[in-house]
Design an enzyme around this catalytic site. Structure first.
Site, PDB file in Angstrom:
ATOM      1  N   TRP A 287      -5.913 -22.289 -40.859  1.00  0.00           N
ATOM      2  CA  TRP A 287      -5.517 -21.598 -39.627  1.00  0.00           C
ATOM      3  C   TRP A 287      -4.065 -21.935 -39.290  1.00  0.00           C
ATOM      4  O   TRP A 287      -3.644 -23.081 -39.351  1.00  0.00           O
ATOM      5  CB  TRP A 287      -6.432 -22.033 -38.484  1.00  0.00           C
ATOM      6  CG  TRP A 287      -6.293 -21.222 -37.218  1.00  0.00           C
ATOM      7  CD1 TRP A 287      -5.421 -20.216 -36.978  1.00  0.00           C
ATOM      8  CD2 TRP A 287      -7.068 -21.366 -36.025  1.00  0.00           C
ATOM      9  NE1 TRP A 287      -5.606 -19.702 -35.707  1.00  0.00           N
ATOM     10  CE2 TRP A 287      -6.615 -20.402 -35.101  1.00  0.00           C
ATOM     11  CE3 TRP A 287      -8.102 -22.207 -35.645  1.00  0.00           C
ATOM     12  CZ2 TRP A 287      -7.146 -20.259 -33.824  1.00  0.00           C
ATOM     13  CZ3 TRP A 287      -8.635 -22.061 -34.371  1.00  0.00           C
ATOM     14  CH2 TRP A 287      -8.156 -21.099 -33.479  1.00  0.00           C
ATOM     15  N   CYS A 288      -3.310 -20.898 -38.908  1.00  0.00           N
ATOM     16  CA  CYS A 288      -1.949 -21.059 -38.385  1.00  0.00           C
ATOM     17  C   CYS A 288      -1.077 -21.822 -39.389  1.00  0.00           C
ATOM     18  O   CYS A 288      -1.020 -21.460 -40.548  1.00  0.00           O
ATOM     19  CB  CYS A 288      -1.999 -21.724 -37.005  1.00  0.00           C
ATOM     20  SG  CYS A 288      -0.450 -21.670 -36.082  1.00  0.00           S
ATOM     21  N   ILE A 289      -0.416 -22.900 -38.955  1.00  0.00           N
ATOM     22  CA  ILE A 289       0.440 -23.648 -39.873  1.00  0.00           C
ATOM     23  C   ILE A 289      -0.383 -24.285 -40.984  1.00  0.00           C
ATOM     24  O   ILE A 289       0.131 -24.557 -42.075  1.00  0.00           O
ATOM     25  CB  ILE A 289       1.277 -24.710 -39.115  1.00  0.00           C
ATOM     26  CG1 ILE A 289       2.327 -25.322 -40.038  1.00  0.00           C
ATOM     27  CG2 ILE A 289       0.395 -25.766 -38.512  1.00  0.00           C
ATOM     28  CD1 ILE A 289       3.245 -26.301 -39.341  1.00  0.00           C
ATOM     29  N   GLY A 291      -2.565 -22.648 -42.559  1.00  0.00           N
ATOM     30  CA  GLY A 291      -2.519 -21.585 -43.556  1.00  0.00           C
ATOM     31  C   GLY A 291      -1.196 -21.543 -44.292  1.00  0.00           C
ATOM     32  O   GLY A 291      -1.141 -21.247 -45.493  1.00  0.00           O
TER      33      GLY A 291
END
Length: 553
Positions: A287-289, A291
């Site tokens: 998720w997010c950073i 990712g």
């Protein structure tokens, strides 16, 4: 208020001043156009005065039916406060019209519009005692107790150094939040690895490794049982592991992007495969950073012909940073270098400062509504698990954050083939050909979905792109059981995000079920679930949620 919003307010004022300097300079070329706008504004203000004097209200000037700040009936029924409200809304419209018409380059206009909105949100009459009828009436009804309670809330928040968004005493990690059973089976300086206890007799052959953002704590994915993504994975028969990142201090300033790959992602993969006990590949979810780190890791693994990951799921993840949305107002060479100098001096980026930046993207909802509720009304915010998590930020090491700003946000190197060398290897995302699932959200202010779409198109293979409703957090944490919102699917990836959406199919409910079916086809056969956590090489160290996540700023 500066103490509550965190450091960097001087830089905000500087940016706002400079953006208006650019605007005023550009306006000198056509002063007649702006004079006409100002005359129209004055005429509308005179019309308001006429309405106030005659009692004849023009419905066309209301404009506040959906504005949460002006929901109390007195804003509409009391002529004085209605006039104050309408005058403010007219001024807001004037500023918005002027900034829309500003002849500036897109970057300057974006900065001007952003800081103008911050200014307008701050001076709303709803934010002040003498211009908010609801606050004044409450003070009378409580004989001033609401103001006394508000002062106590303010003093308490000043001591904490942040605005309270929820009842923080209502949640305890491991008791009523982050309660999915599991054990920490490995830790190093950078992270703890949690293995969750299976809830099914059989699990899929491929284990699942979840890589949460290191900007926030992992338990956004494991809030309470009815909205826990981790529990959903476990109950779906996935042998689930999760990284819990450290909350670094100045002592970890040396940790860099490569460390997050080597001692974070790669080490977690090694431990997961060792414990799971089969040669099967790992399904990674990030998720997010988290990712962005996973994409970096996969590019390195592709270069090294490392095939340990069988599929990758990216939740609201930026890999293409050319259009970062409103966060772009903070991204310029001058601002980045100034921030890096400050971060290097401290040894880390303060999680509180980062949280303030994100909250500014939705200032009315995440700042001013709490100023009114906590300090003017004297009320305590109600318990809300997502906002408890939102008030529990983490720091980032100076070296890692400097790389993140310069190489990704400022220079957009990750998407450029061989422009970055990570773990000794030049990387190219287009070489990643494993099955990838991209989930973005339509109202995301942190990872705008059209930017994440551009990033997804740079991957090899046939990525699956799905668009969920709502924003960066609520759009992801959307359990099937609540049957809320909707999502869009389209198996094709045309050139533009708009074209993708125009041909997408809207599906009701949560994207979780769609993803579950996608992952099931890539999870392998079912095998007996392990009857105990860890193994002789990696024995359990402590129970989930672990000690790293409990460090609070």
């Amino acid at each position: 208020m500066q103490q509550l919003l965190g450091a960097g307010q001087d830089e905000i004022l500087k940016q706002y001043y400079e953006s208006w300097q650019h605007f005023l300079q550009s306006s000198m070329d056509d002063p007649g156009r702006w004079w006409k706008t100002l005359v129209e504004y004055q005429q509308k203000q005179l019309n308001l005065w006429h309405q106030a004097m005659t009692g004849k209200k023009d419905a066309t000037t209301s404009g506040s039916a959906s504005d949460k700040r002006f929901q109390d009936k007195q804003w509409n029924e009391h002529p004085v406060f209605d006039s104050i409200k309408q005058s403010y809304l007219l001024m807001t419209s004037l500023f918005e019209e002027m900034t829309d018409k500003a002849e500036m380059d897109s970057k300057q206009k974006q900065t001007l519009k952003f800081y103008t909105r911050q200014f307008l949100d701050a001076i709303s009459p709803s934010n002040f005692f003498m211009t908010n009828p609801e606050i004044m009436q409450l003070a009378v009804e409580t004989k001033g107790q609401s103001l006394i309670d508000g002062l106590e809330n303010l003093l308490s928040d000043l001591e904490k150094g942040r605005i309270s968004m929820t009842d923080e005493q209502a949640f305890t990690l491991g008791e009523n939040i982050a309660v999915t059973p599991g054990k920490v089976v490995f830790q190093n300086e950078l992270m703890q690895l949690i293995e969750y206890a299976p809830s099914t007799e059989k699990v899929y052959e491929r284990p699942t490794l979840i890589i949460p953002p290191c900007i926030n704590k992992y338990y956004i994915l494991d809030l309470q049982p009815d909205n826990s993504f981790v529990k959903f994975c476990v109950d779906s028969g996935q042998h689930t592991f999760l990284i819990s990142w450290c909350n670094p201090s100045a002592a970890q300033s040396h940790l860099n992007w490569d460390d997050y790959l080597q001692e974070g992602v790669f080490k977690a993969l090694e431990v997961v495969q060792n414990i799971h006990g089969t040669p099967a590949k790992v399904n990674a979810v990030a998720w997010c950073i988290g990712g962005t780190l996973l994409a970096s890791a996969l590019a390195v693994m592709e270069k090294k012909k490392d095939r340990r990951v069988g599929s990758a799921t990216f939740l609201t993840t930026l890999t293409e940073f050319s259009e970062p949305g409103e966060l772009g107002v903070f991204i310029s060479p001058e601002q980045v270098e100034a921030l890096i100098e400050k971060v290097n001096g401290a040894g880390y980026l303060s999680g509180k400062d980062l949280s303030t930046t994100f909250n500014m993207l939705r200032a009315n909802d995440l700042i001013w509504s709490y100023v009114v509720n906590n300090y003017l009304k004297g009320k305590q915010p109600p318990p809300f698990d997502i906002l408890y998590w939102n008030s529990d930020p983490t720091n980032l090491p100076a070296s890692m954050y400097s790389f993140y700003l310069r190489k990704l946000y400022l220079e957009n190197c990750l998407i450029q083939p061989d422009a970055l060398t990570l773990c000794g290897e030049p990387v190219d995302l287009s070489k990643i050909s494993i099955p990838c699932y991209f989930l973005s959200t339509a109202e995301d202010h942190i990872a705008p979905w059209k930017s994440t779409y551009k990033g997804a198109r740079h991957f090899g293979g046939q990525p699956e792109f799905v668009l969920g409703a709502s924003g960066h957090v609520a759009g992801v944490i959307n359990p099937i059981s609540k049957n809320r919102r909707h999502y869009w699917t389209n198996s094709n990836l045309p050139d533009t995000a708009d074209e993708w959406l125009a041909n997408a199919t809207q599906e009701p409910g949560s994207w979780w079920g769609h993803w579950q079916q996608w992952l099931k086809r890539r999870a392998g056969k079912q095998i007996e679930a392990p009857d105990s956590p860890g193994n002789s090489s990696y024995p359990p160290l402590e129970s989930a949620p672990g000690s790293f996540v409990t460090t609070r700023l």
